[in-house]
Design an enzyme around this catalytic site. Structure first.
Site, mmCIF file in Angstrom:
data_model
loop_
_atom_site.group_PDB
_atom_site.id
_atom_site.type_symbol
_atom_site.label_atom_id
_atom_site.label_comp_id
_atom_site.label_asym_id
_atom_site.label_seq_id
_atom_site.Cartn_x
_atom_site.Cartn_y
_atom_site.Cartn_z
ATOM 1 N N TYR A 1 34.848 47.169 57.686
ATOM 2 C CA TYR A 1 34.011 47.542 56.545
ATOM 3 C C TYR A 1 33.357 48.920 56.753
ATOM 4 O O TYR A 1 32.196 49.141 56.388
ATOM 5 C CB TYR A 1 32.934 46.479 56.278
ATOM 6 C CG TYR A 1 33.463 45.104 55.913
ATOM 7 C CD1 TYR A 1 34.810 44.886 55.608
ATOM 8 C CD2 TYR A 1 32.608 44.005 55.872
ATOM 9 C CE1 TYR A 1 35.288 43.624 55.292
ATOM 10 C CE2 TYR A 1 33.086 42.740 55.550
ATOM 11 C CZ TYR A 1 34.421 42.558 55.267
ATOM 12 O OH TYR A 1 34.887 41.302 54.954
HETATM 13 N N1 LIG Z 1 39.255 38.781 54.664
HETATM 14 C C1 LIG Z 1 37.957 38.562 54.686
HETATM 15 O O1 LIG Z 1 37.409 38.094 55.659
HETATM 16 C C2 LIG Z 1 37.158 38.860 53.455
HETATM 17 C C3 LIG Z 1 37.794 39.315 52.313
HETATM 18 C C4 LIG Z 1 37.012 39.558 51.196
HETATM 19 C C5 LIG Z 1 35.652 39.360 51.246
HETATM 20 N N2 LIG Z 1 35.047 38.935 52.377
HETATM 21 C C6 LIG Z 1 33.578 38.756 52.442
HETATM 22 O O2 LIG Z 1 33.128 38.157 51.253
HETATM 23 C C7 LIG Z 1 32.178 39.004 50.615
HETATM 24 C C8 LIG Z 1 32.265 38.838 49.114
HETATM 25 O O3 LIG Z 1 33.523 39.256 48.613
HETATM 26 P P1 LIG Z 1 33.640 40.467 47.606
HETATM 27 O O4 LIG Z 1 32.518 41.425 47.880
HETATM 28 O O5 LIG Z 1 35.041 40.938 47.651
HETATM 29 O O6 LIG Z 1 33.511 39.811 46.186
HETATM 30 P P2 LIG Z 1 32.420 39.028 45.313
HETATM 31 O O7 LIG Z 1 31.248 38.610 46.092
HETATM 32 O O8 LIG Z 1 33.190 38.017 44.568
HETATM 33 O O9 LIG Z 1 32.007 40.166 44.243
HETATM 34 C C9 LIG Z 1 31.299 41.286 44.591
HETATM 35 C C10 LIG Z 1 31.144 42.141 43.346
HETATM 36 O O10 LIG Z 1 30.402 41.413 42.374
HETATM 37 C C11 LIG Z 1 29.320 42.214 41.901
HETATM 38 N N3 LIG Z 1 28.163 41.327 41.656
HETATM 39 C C12 LIG Z 1 27.432 40.617 42.543
HETATM 40 N N4 LIG Z 1 26.472 39.903 41.909
HETATM 41 C C13 LIG Z 1 26.600 40.186 40.584
HETATM 42 C C14 LIG Z 1 25.895 39.766 39.426
HETATM 43 N N5 LIG Z 1 24.852 38.918 39.475
HETATM 44 N N6 LIG Z 1 26.297 40.260 38.216
HETATM 45 C C15 LIG Z 1 27.345 41.123 38.124
HETATM 46 N N7 LIG Z 1 28.043 41.545 39.194
HETATM 47 C C16 LIG Z 1 27.669 41.086 40.421
HETATM 48 C C17 LIG Z 1 29.051 43.226 42.979
HETATM 49 O O11 LIG Z 1 28.569 44.435 42.400
HETATM 50 P P3 LIG Z 1 27.072 44.998 42.707
HETATM 51 O O12 LIG Z 1 27.144 45.718 44.010
HETATM 52 O O13 LIG Z 1 26.828 45.914 41.565
HETATM 53 O O14 LIG Z 1 26.148 43.828 42.702
HETATM 54 C C18 LIG Z 1 30.417 43.433 43.625
HETATM 55 O O15 LIG Z 1 31.108 44.493 42.995
HETATM 56 C C19 LIG Z 1 32.524 40.411 51.120
HETATM 57 O O16 LIG Z 1 31.450 41.334 50.965
HETATM 58 C C20 LIG Z 1 32.857 40.109 52.551
HETATM 59 O O17 LIG Z 1 31.669 39.963 53.298
HETATM 60 C C21 LIG Z 1 35.777 38.672 53.482
#
Ligand SMILES: NC(=O)c1ccc[n+]([C@@H]2O[C@H](COP(=O)([O-])OP(=O)(O)OC[C@H]3O[C@@H](n4cnc5c(N)ncnc54)[C@H](OP(=O)(O)O)[C@@H]3O)[C@@H](O)[C@H]2O)c1
Length: 255
Positions: free
Chosen positions: A64
């Site tokens: 990250y």
């Molecule tokens: N392979 C792996 O291990 C792996 C892969 C993917 C993810 N992950 C972990 O899982 C976490 C979450 O996954 P992700 O970040 O891909 O996706 P997510 O949590 O499904 O979505 C994040 C997105 O949603 C937006 N968001 C959050 N709250 C919101 C709300 N109340 N209203 C509107 N938009 C909102 C955020 O924008 P804003 O910044 O504007 O809030 C961001 O762009 C990652 O950060 C990581 O730590 C791990």
């Protein structure tokens, strides 16, 4: 915020966790909109705002970008109140991911993470799996390496964050913690999440908002209220740079 046991790991985590991809990396990501990385000062303030919401579980990874380093800087003085989850197996350089699950690479990766996070141990260490996520658990010394690192006290628990349901099922044989994707549009991991709950493996959900492509409130409510998995899930890890949005997410989880 409510906390929940992370399976039988002995750890307790906030029901909403925070994912830090956006804190340190803005290339080769799948969010709906391009975004600028926060400055160092903004990053510190974002971390503190998330902690002030009652979030104790923070998920990060060497892949990250600047996230681990920024996190380490911001949590000096409160590290012991947090459950830090990081990963091994993937690095991200010059816009490209590289994978190495050898014992040497895994050990070196964790040492680097500990240095950047300014701590002597993490709480959860996950395999950051690539597409070949079943093969890397089978016939390799990866699991043994993780177990040794846990025995040495460098991590309190070990686990797996992969892609396929087959690999998640295989991980139930050795993992303390399973991180998997689950959304209102993709429930393919439902059975393995239930099985993990029954086996005492702590479940962390990722991408529950479809990385921002799903309607946030509806997507989060779906995951939290979905009876087949709700009792198995310790924490829903949401990525965000926006503490107002995270506050809304936390409010939904608290209802
Ligand atoms: N392979 C792996 O291990 C792996 C892969 C993917 C993810 N992950 C972990 O899982 C976490 C979450 O996954 P992700 O970040 O891909 O996706 P997510 O949590 O499904 O979505 C994040 C997105 O949603 C937006 N968001 C959050 N709250 C919101 C709300 N109340 N209203 C509107 N938009 C909102 C955020 O924008 P804003 O910044 O504007 O809030 C961001 O762009 C990652 O950060 C990581 O730590 C791990």
């Amino acid at each position: 915020m409510d906390t929940r046991p992370l399976g039988r790991s002995g750890l307790s985590v906030s029901h909403v966790g925070w994912g830090t991809v956006k804190l340190g990396r803005n290339t080769a990501v799948k969010f709906p909109e391009a975004f600028a990385l926060p400055s160092d000062a903004e990053a510190r303030s974002i971390v503190h705002n998330m902690i002030d919401l009652g979030i104790t579980l923070i998920d990060t990874a060497p892949a990250y970008g600047l996230a681990e380093e920024r996190l380490g800087d911001a949590i000096l003085g409160c590290r012991d109140e947090l459950v830090l989850c990081t990963k091994v197996g993937e690095t991200f350089k010059d816009g490209v991911s590289h994978h190495d699950f050898s014992a040497k690479a895994v050990r070196e990766s964790l040492e680097e993470s500990l240095r950047r996070l300014r701590t002597d141990h993490v709480d959860v260490l996950l395999v950051h799996a690539d597409d070949d996520d079943l093969a890397l658990q089978d016939g390799t010394d990866l699991v043994q390496t993780l177990q040794r690192l846990r025995d040495e006290g460098k991590t309190r628990s070990i686990g797996f964050s992969g892609k396929t349901t087959e690999a998640a099922e295989a991980a139930l044989g050795w993992a303390d913690v399973l991180m998997c994707a689950y959304t209102m549009e993709d429930r393919s991991h439902e059975a393995v999440i239930k099985a993990a709950g029954a086996a005492g493996v702590g479940v962390l959900l990722k991408k529950v908002l479809g990385s921002g492509h799903l309607p946030a409130a509806e997507a989060l409510q779906f995951v939290l209220n979905n009876a087949p998995i709700a009792s198995s899930v310790a924490s829903v890890v949401i990525g965000s740079l926006n503490s107002t949005r995270m506050e809304a997410n936390v409010a939904i989880a608290q209802r």
